[in-house]
Design a protein around this motif. Structure first.
Motif, PDB file in Angstrom:
ATOM      1  N   SER A  29      51.073  44.836  43.111  1.00 14.64           N
ATOM      2  CA  SER A  29      50.205  45.686  42.637  1.00 14.64           C
ATOM      3  C   SER A  29      48.829  45.803  43.450  1.00 14.64           C
ATOM      4  N   MET A  30      48.187  46.967  43.195  1.00 13.42           N
ATOM      5  CA  MET A  30      46.760  47.174  43.728  1.00 13.42           C
ATOM      6  C   MET A  30      45.782  46.459  42.967  1.00 13.42           C
ATOM      7  N   TYR A  31      44.401  46.162  43.578  1.00 12.80           N
ATOM      8  CA  TYR A  31      43.567  45.386  42.934  1.00 12.80           C
ATOM      9  C   TYR A  31      42.437  45.324  43.427  1.00 12.80           C
ATOM     10  N   LEU A  32      41.274  44.937  43.326  1.00 12.88           N
ATOM     11  CA  LEU A  32      39.901  44.894  43.545  1.00 12.88           C
ATOM     12  C   LEU A  32      39.753  43.503  44.156  1.00 12.88           C
ATOM     13  N   PRO A  33      39.554  43.218  45.581  1.00 13.96           N
ATOM     14  CA  PRO A  33      39.712  42.059  46.281  1.00 13.96           C
ATOM     15  C   PRO A  33      38.814  41.011  45.731  1.00 13.96           C
ATOM     16  N   TRP A  34      37.820  41.244  45.175  1.00 13.94           N
ATOM     17  CA  TRP A  34      36.887  40.223  44.605  1.00 13.94           C
ATOM     18  C   TRP A  34      37.550  39.550  43.210  1.00 13.94           C
ATOM     19  N   THR A  35      38.503  40.400  42.696  1.00 14.14           N
ATOM     20  CA  THR A  35      38.884  39.885  41.249  1.00 14.14           C
ATOM     21  C   THR A  35      40.082  39.156  41.528  1.00 14.14           C
ATOM     22  N   LEU A  36      40.633  38.829  42.750  1.00 16.38           N
ATOM     23  CA  LEU A  36      42.068  38.177  42.771  1.00 16.38           C
ATOM     24  C   LEU A  36      41.664  36.699  42.769  1.00 16.38           C
ATOM     25  N   PRO A  37      42.529  35.874  42.392  1.00 14.33           N
ATOM     26  CA  PRO A  37      42.543  34.696  42.520  1.00 14.33           C
ATOM     27  C   PRO A  37      42.015  34.029  43.769  1.00 14.33           C
ATOM     28  N   ALA A  38      41.303  32.850  43.565  1.00 15.45           N
ATOM     29  CA  ALA A  38      40.585  32.283  44.583  1.00 15.45           C
ATOM     30  C   ALA A  38      41.455  31.913  45.844  1.00 15.45           C
ATOM     31  N   SER A  39      42.698  31.620  45.579  1.00 14.54           N
ATOM     32  CA  SER A  39      43.633  31.251  46.852  1.00 14.54           C
ATOM     33  C   SER A  39      44.206  32.628  47.357  1.00 14.54           C
ATOM     34  N   LEU A  40      44.098  33.717  46.948  1.00 20.26           N
ATOM     35  CA  LEU A  40      44.386  34.940  47.354  1.00 20.26           C
ATOM     36  C   LEU A  40      43.160  36.021  47.913  1.00 20.26           C
ATOM     37  N   GLN A  41      42.116  35.594  47.616  1.00 15.57           N
ATOM     38  CA  GLN A  41      40.981  36.507  48.097  1.00 15.57           C
ATOM     39  C   GLN A  41      40.646  36.702  49.408  1.00 15.57           C
ATOM     40  N   VAL A  42      41.109  35.754  50.380  1.00 13.22           N
ATOM     41  CA  VAL A  42      40.810  35.906  51.868  1.00 13.22           C
ATOM     42  C   VAL A  42      42.048  36.987  52.367  1.00 13.22           C
TER      43      VAL A  42
END
Length: 74
Positions: A29-42
């Motif tokens: 799915s689509m997302y706002l990068p800064w709302t991702l879980p910490a392990s996936l934010q990069v």
């Protein structure tokens, strides 16, 4: 046509940053990068930087002598 390709790559950088392509989420799915879980934010930042660097390389290559030469098939 390297400059045109560099424009498309820049657009794709924006698409991948928000998960429209190369989603970091398993469900795709689509997302706002800064709302991702910490392990996936990069992940979106890495893909976006890759597209931007490739876009800049294509743009730089468009100024070479070889890119202006007519295409000749062997």
């Amino acid at each position: 046509q390297l400059r045109q390709a560099s424009i498309y790559l820049a657009i794709l950088a924006g698409f991948t940053f928000f998960g429209l392509i190369h989603s970091a989420l398993p469900e795709g799915s689509m997302y706002l990068p800064w709302t991702l879980p910490a392990s996936l934010q990069v992940v979106p930042y890495q893909f976006t930087i890759g597209y931007i660097l490739l876009s800049l390389m294509f743009f730089a290559f468009s100024f070479t002598k070889e890119s202006k030469a007519p295409y000749v098939e062997d």
